[in-house]
Design an enzyme around this catalytic site. Sequence first.
Site, PDB file in Angstrom:
ATOM      1  N   ASN A 212       4.735  -8.398  -6.531  1.00  0.00           N
ATOM      2  CA  ASN A 212       5.578  -7.659  -7.475  1.00  0.00           C
ATOM      3  C   ASN A 212       7.040  -7.949  -7.177  1.00  0.00           C
ATOM      4  O   ASN A 212       7.362  -8.692  -6.249  1.00  0.00           O
ATOM      5  CB  ASN A 212       5.259  -6.160  -7.433  1.00  0.00           C
ATOM      6  CG  ASN A 212       5.509  -5.580  -6.062  1.00  0.00           C
ATOM      7  OD1 ASN A 212       6.628  -5.593  -5.575  1.00  0.00           O
ATOM      8  ND2 ASN A 212       4.454  -5.085  -5.420  1.00  0.00           N
ATOM      9  N   ASP A 280      -1.484  -1.980  -5.955  1.00  0.00           N
ATOM     10  CA  ASP A 280      -2.545  -0.984  -6.142  1.00  0.00           C
ATOM     11  C   ASP A 280      -3.931  -1.564  -5.886  1.00  0.00           C
ATOM     12  O   ASP A 280      -4.850  -0.835  -5.544  1.00  0.00           O
ATOM     13  CB  ASP A 280      -2.477  -0.416  -7.568  1.00  0.00           C
ATOM     14  CG  ASP A 280      -1.227   0.429  -7.749  1.00  0.00           C
ATOM     15  OD1 ASP A 280      -0.914   1.190  -6.817  1.00  0.00           O
ATOM     16  OD2 ASP A 280      -0.541   0.304  -8.787  1.00  0.00           O
ATOM     17  N   LYS A 289     -10.429 -22.040  -2.554  1.00  0.00           N
ATOM     18  CA  LYS A 289      -9.483 -22.110  -3.672  1.00  0.00           C
ATOM     19  C   LYS A 289     -10.250 -22.140  -5.004  1.00  0.00           C
ATOM     20  O   LYS A 289     -11.225 -22.900  -5.146  1.00  0.00           O
ATOM     21  CB  LYS A 289      -8.634 -23.373  -3.534  1.00  0.00           C
ATOM     22  CG  LYS A 289      -7.537 -23.442  -4.547  1.00  0.00           C
ATOM     23  CD  LYS A 289      -6.696 -24.693  -4.374  1.00  0.00           C
ATOM     24  CE  LYS A 289      -5.824 -24.862  -5.600  1.00  0.00           C
ATOM     25  NZ  LYS A 289      -5.280 -26.202  -5.713  1.00  0.00           N
ATOM     26  N   PRO A 305      -5.706   1.266  -0.239  1.00  0.00           N
ATOM     27  CA  PRO A 305      -5.440   2.636   0.223  1.00  0.00           C
ATOM     28  C   PRO A 305      -4.049   3.053  -0.211  1.00  0.00           C
ATOM     29  O   PRO A 305      -3.155   2.215  -0.306  1.00  0.00           O
ATOM     30  CB  PRO A 305      -5.509   2.506   1.755  1.00  0.00           C
ATOM     31  CG  PRO A 305      -5.259   1.057   2.039  1.00  0.00           C
ATOM     32  CD  PRO A 305      -5.794   0.307   0.850  1.00  0.00           C
ATOM     33  N   ILE A 307      -0.960   4.492   1.002  1.00  0.00           N
ATOM     34  CA  ILE A 307      -0.385   4.715   2.345  1.00  0.00           C
ATOM     35  C   ILE A 307       0.353   6.045   2.385  1.00  0.00           C
ATOM     36  O   ILE A 307       0.167   6.863   3.287  1.00  0.00           O
ATOM     37  CB  ILE A 307       0.551   3.541   2.718  1.00  0.00           C
ATOM     38  CG1 ILE A 307      -0.257   2.242   2.687  1.00  0.00           C
ATOM     39  CG2 ILE A 307       1.201   3.758   4.076  1.00  0.00           C
ATOM     40  CD1 ILE A 307       0.572   0.977   2.770  1.00  0.00           C
TER      41      ILE A 307
HETATM   42  O1  C5P Z   1       2.878   2.947  -6.848  1.00  0.00           O
HETATM   43  P1  C5P Z   1       3.270   4.410  -6.925  1.00  0.00           P
HETATM   44  O2  C5P Z   1       4.172   4.728  -8.048  1.00  0.00           O
HETATM   45  O3  C5P Z   1       2.094   5.329  -6.768  1.00  0.00           O
HETATM   46  O4  C5P Z   1       4.194   4.579  -5.599  1.00  0.00           O
HETATM   47  C1  C5P Z   1       4.784   5.802  -5.295  1.00  0.00           C
HETATM   48  C2  C5P Z   1       4.966   5.915  -3.829  1.00  0.00           C
HETATM   49  O5  C5P Z   1       3.737   5.719  -3.158  1.00  0.00           O
HETATM   50  C3  C5P Z   1       5.931   4.935  -3.179  1.00  0.00           C
HETATM   51  O6  C5P Z   1       6.642   5.642  -2.208  1.00  0.00           O
HETATM   52  C4  C5P Z   1       5.048   3.909  -2.521  1.00  0.00           C
HETATM   53  O7  C5P Z   1       5.624   3.366  -1.360  1.00  0.00           O
HETATM   54  C5  C5P Z   1       3.819   4.732  -2.179  1.00  0.00           C
HETATM   55  N1  C5P Z   1       2.553   3.976  -2.207  1.00  0.00           N
HETATM   56  C6  C5P Z   1       1.867   3.753  -1.015  1.00  0.00           C
HETATM   57  N2  C5P Z   1       0.660   3.099  -1.046  1.00  0.00           N
HETATM   58  C7  C5P Z   1       0.129   2.689  -2.207  1.00  0.00           C
HETATM   59  C8  C5P Z   1       0.805   2.911  -3.426  1.00  0.00           C
HETATM   60  C9  C5P Z   1       2.033   3.554  -3.386  1.00  0.00           C
HETATM   61  O8  C5P Z   1       2.383   4.114   0.052  1.00  0.00           O
HETATM   62  N3  C5P Z   1      -1.043   2.046  -2.213  1.00  0.00           N
END
Ligand code: C5P
Length: 402
Positions: A212, A280, A289, A305, A307
């Site tokens: 991203n 995500d 490959k 997951p 985080i």
């Molecule tokens: O992607 P999203 O909008 O849900 O992200 C919101 C918050 O969640 C951010 O602080 C991002 O660092 C955290 N996050 C995470 N692990 C993920 C998805 C998002 O820590 N898999």
Amino acid sequence: MLENRRILLIVAGGIAAVKVPDLIRRLRERGALVRCILTKGGAQFVTPLTLAALSGDKVYQDLFSLTDEAEMGHIRLSREADIVLVAPATADIMAKMVAGQADDLATTALLATDKPVMIAPSMNVMMWTHPATQANLQTLKVREVKVVGPSAGDLACGEVGNGRMAEVPTIIAALSRFFQKSAGQGPLTGFRALVTSGPTHEPIDPVRYIANRSSGKQGHAVAAALAELGANVTLISGPTHEPDPDGVKVTHVETARQMMKACAEAMPAEIVVCAAAVADWSVKGNVQKLKKGVKSPALNLSENPDILATLAKAGPLRPGLVVGFAAETENLIENAQLKRAKKNCDWVVANDVSPGSDTFGGDSKTVHLVTAESVESWPTLRKRAVAERLAERIAAYAERHF
Ligand code: C5P
């Protein structure tokens, strides 16, 4: 932090000099020793008698005063301090500092001092934004002059804009921070902070990956700002071009699962800031490959997951403060509030990433700090300034709650 600190306070000729008596009073309440130099201009706004009464010391005004020189030579005056504070600092005195002019006691002391110097600028908004003043400001910063303020608001001249001298508590906080830092301490000394930053890369096959647009600028700046306030910071960074911040322990990872593992290993921490744009999904399979064929391959995705949600889960090991970021393209605040509640984090820094907002990869952004109690909209700031402001808020929170 200000107990027994010797502050040489140079009061130049601006309307904000009227705030100086309160500044001296508050400094002395905190145990600081204040000695004043009053310029001719400054004396138009505040009397030497007021400053002498409040500082409990003689006020120095004249470069060629026999009595002053006999009592305390101007060189000694400039050296017998732990810091020289110019408040208010007018456009004129800033220009003189840059030029190295020494045509009165204040400018001579500034040229002769071997001590750190802090200025609290105060002037009309056009004078402040004038390229000459801005160039002078940059030169002073390069020379390591510390700058506090100015802030935006109504100006005494009737105009509105940037140019108001920083408020007394802000100047006091800047001085305290300076002394804390020079003692190798900060308001977050003794606290552990965990910060995630950057994107994650999720391999599709050995040569391709899903990524991203996150640059890691914001997360890295938050790690640096927390470290500057004395926190013991671990930064878990996805792939970025940002250099490792000074004084921060950095673990480099590639995927979301690696980031999750590195975070779990870095725990416990009192403060967690998840600024990473974690993918995500990851892609299942494909050790070899992928080959071009008749049919386009379908990617078999599995959810990564979360985080932030994992670290913010209630329990005895939950950090005292968990901060997330929300990048949204619509219903910014509403979505950030929902995210805050869903992920059980304390604060969400919400920013608009809709096309044209320049948030991804850019240097500035407009954010809103969403907490359980309030939504605070910050002006457009550089990412570094967003990080500093957030770190300040975290320090204030830590002081009240930890
Ligand atoms: O992607 P999203 O909008 O849900 O992200 C919101 C918050 O969640 C951010 O602080 C991002 O660092 C955290 N996050 C995470 N692990 C993920 C998805 C998002 O820590 N898999």
